[in-house]
Design a protein around this motif. Structure first.
Motif, PDB file in Angstrom:
ATOM      1  N   THR A 145       0.814  -1.219   0.000  1.00  0.00           N
ATOM      2  CA  THR A 145       0.000   0.000   0.000  1.00  0.00           C
ATOM      3  C   THR A 145       0.843   1.263   0.000  1.00  0.00           C
ATOM      4  O   THR A 145       0.308   2.354  -0.063  1.00  0.00           O
ATOM      5  CB  THR A 145      -0.941   0.042   1.219  1.00  0.00           C
ATOM      6  OG1 THR A 145      -0.152   0.041   2.402  1.00  0.00           O
ATOM      7  CG2 THR A 145      -1.884  -1.138   1.223  1.00  0.00           C
ATOM      8  N   ASN A 146       2.167   1.129   0.107  1.00  0.00           N
ATOM      9  CA  ASN A 146       3.086   2.265   0.078  1.00  0.00           C
ATOM     10  C   ASN A 146       2.730   3.342   1.109  1.00  0.00           C
ATOM     11  O   ASN A 146       2.581   4.503   0.778  1.00  0.00           O
ATOM     12  CB  ASN A 146       3.154   2.860  -1.329  1.00  0.00           C
ATOM     13  CG  ASN A 146       4.380   3.734  -1.503  1.00  0.00           C
ATOM     14  OD1 ASN A 146       5.382   3.555  -0.804  1.00  0.00           O
ATOM     15  ND2 ASN A 146       4.314   4.679  -2.417  1.00  0.00           N
ATOM     16  N   VAL A 147       2.578   2.918   2.373  1.00  0.00           N
ATOM     17  CA  VAL A 147       2.271   3.878   3.438  1.00  0.00           C
ATOM     18  C   VAL A 147       3.522   4.668   3.802  1.00  0.00           C
ATOM     19  O   VAL A 147       4.645   4.223   3.600  1.00  0.00           O
ATOM     20  CB  VAL A 147       1.686   3.193   4.696  1.00  0.00           C
ATOM     21  CG1 VAL A 147       0.393   2.496   4.368  1.00  0.00           C
ATOM     22  CG2 VAL A 147       2.673   2.238   5.309  1.00  0.00           C
ATOM     23  N   SER A 148       3.315   5.842   4.359  1.00  0.00           N
ATOM     24  CA  SER A 148       4.424   6.711   4.742  1.00  0.00           C
ATOM     25  C   SER A 148       5.049   6.246   6.053  1.00  0.00           C
ATOM     26  O   SER A 148       4.472   5.432   6.785  1.00  0.00           O
ATOM     27  CB  SER A 148       3.923   8.146   4.915  1.00  0.00           C
ATOM     28  OG  SER A 148       3.102   8.223   6.066  1.00  0.00           O
ATOM     29  N   VAL A 149       6.204   6.794   6.377  1.00  0.00           N
ATOM     30  CA  VAL A 149       6.879   6.494   7.636  1.00  0.00           C
ATOM     31  C   VAL A 149       5.980   6.908   8.802  1.00  0.00           C
ATOM     32  O   VAL A 149       5.851   6.171   9.786  1.00  0.00           O
ATOM     33  CB  VAL A 149       8.253   7.194   7.713  1.00  0.00           C
ATOM     34  CG1 VAL A 149       8.863   7.080   9.098  1.00  0.00           C
ATOM     35  CG2 VAL A 149       9.196   6.610   6.675  1.00  0.00           C
ATOM     36  N   ARG A 150       5.334   8.058   8.687  1.00  0.00           N
ATOM     37  CA  ARG A 150       4.434   8.528   9.748  1.00  0.00           C
ATOM     38  C   ARG A 150       3.294   7.528   9.963  1.00  0.00           C
ATOM     39  O   ARG A 150       2.940   7.195  11.094  1.00  0.00           O
ATOM     40  CB  ARG A 150       3.876   9.902   9.397  1.00  0.00           C
ATOM     41  CG  ARG A 150       2.898  10.431  10.449  1.00  0.00           C
ATOM     42  CD  ARG A 150       2.448  11.820  10.136  1.00  0.00           C
ATOM     43  NE  ARG A 150       3.569  12.711  10.378  1.00  0.00           N
ATOM     44  CZ  ARG A 150       3.625  13.962   9.986  1.00  0.00           C
ATOM     45  NH1 ARG A 150       2.625  14.487   9.327  1.00  0.00           N
ATOM     46  NH2 ARG A 150       4.675  14.699  10.247  1.00  0.00           N
ATOM     47  N   GLU A 151       2.693   7.038   8.875  1.00  0.00           N
ATOM     48  CA  GLU A 151       1.609   6.049   8.980  1.00  0.00           C
ATOM     49  C   GLU A 151       2.124   4.738   9.575  1.00  0.00           C
ATOM     50  O   GLU A 151       1.432   4.093  10.359  1.00  0.00           O
ATOM     51  CB  GLU A 151       0.976   5.800   7.612  1.00  0.00           C
ATOM     52  CG  GLU A 151       0.195   6.992   7.084  1.00  0.00           C
ATOM     53  CD  GLU A 151      -0.178   6.843   5.614  1.00  0.00           C
ATOM     54  OE1 GLU A 151      -1.298   7.229   5.258  1.00  0.00           O
ATOM     55  OE2 GLU A 151       0.665   6.361   4.818  1.00  0.00           O
ATOM     56  N   MET A 152       3.354   4.362   9.206  1.00  0.00           N
ATOM     57  CA  MET A 152       3.955   3.143   9.779  1.00  0.00           C
ATOM     58  C   MET A 152       4.090   3.282  11.295  1.00  0.00           C
ATOM     59  O   MET A 152       3.772   2.359  12.035  1.00  0.00           O
ATOM     60  CB  MET A 152       5.343   2.885   9.179  1.00  0.00           C
ATOM     61  CG  MET A 152       5.346   2.369   7.774  1.00  0.00           C
ATOM     62  SD  MET A 152       7.046   2.170   7.173  1.00  0.00           S
ATOM     63  CE  MET A 152       7.588   0.752   8.126  1.00  0.00           C
TER      64      MET A 152
END
Length: 168
Positions: free
Chosen positions: A106-113
């Motif tokens: 889903t290519n989530v961002s570092v913040r979302e991770m």
């Protein structure tokens, strides 16, 4: 006198190779590790030779603690170095694998991770759905099954999937 000259040449070759702009983060980390192993250098000494901070060298070397699949994803630019460092913070291999699959699909961002990781490691973690191996089979992990799966995975050095059948 000849041995020190050969050592110096080899060290310079590694340093020059590492300073090429087209090295991926995993190759960079491996070259730092090679300098440490071959010449007995500390992270601070490697950093000095490379013109980097000790922290940058340490963070790079930490990527080598990721499973091979995750290192390969970083090398192939499917996972960023920053995302790899977030994955290093996940102690549970199943949760690490779940987060890795989530990031690469889903290519989530570092913040979302980090947000997902905080929810996974909260005070009373809710069961987490783990995506494992081909087909991304779902495993609703209660504490006992999750512990058993971790132990089996560690013992077998292979992905483990536990399915409930017929209420058992």
């Amino acid at each position: 006198r000849r041995a020190p000259e050969e050592r110096e040449k080899l060290e310079m070759a590694i340093v020059e190779n590492n300073q090429r702009a087209d090295l991926n983060p995993i190759d960079t980390a491996r070259s730092y590790a090679k300098l440490q192993e071959k010449f007995g250098l500390t992270q601070r000494e490697v950093a000095g030779r490379m013109g980097k901070s000790r922290e940058a060298v340490a963070n790079s070397l930490r990527l080598l603690n990721l499973p091979t699949e995750m290192q390969d994803a970083i090398a192939a630019n499917r996972l960023s170095e920053s995302q790899g460092r977030v994955l290093l913070a996940v102690a549970d291999p199943l949760r690490q694998k779940y987060l890795f699959e989530q990031v690469t699909t889903t290519n989530v961002s570092v913040r979302e991770m980090k947000s997902t990781l905080a929810r996974m490691q909260g005070p009373k973690p809710a069961p987490v759905a783990h995506e494992l191996v081909s087909g991304f089979a779902r495993l609703a992990a209660d504490d006992e099954l999750a512990q058993l799966a971790r132990e089996l995975q560690a013992a077998l050095h292979a992905p483990v999937r536990i399915d409930r059948a017929g209420g058992g």
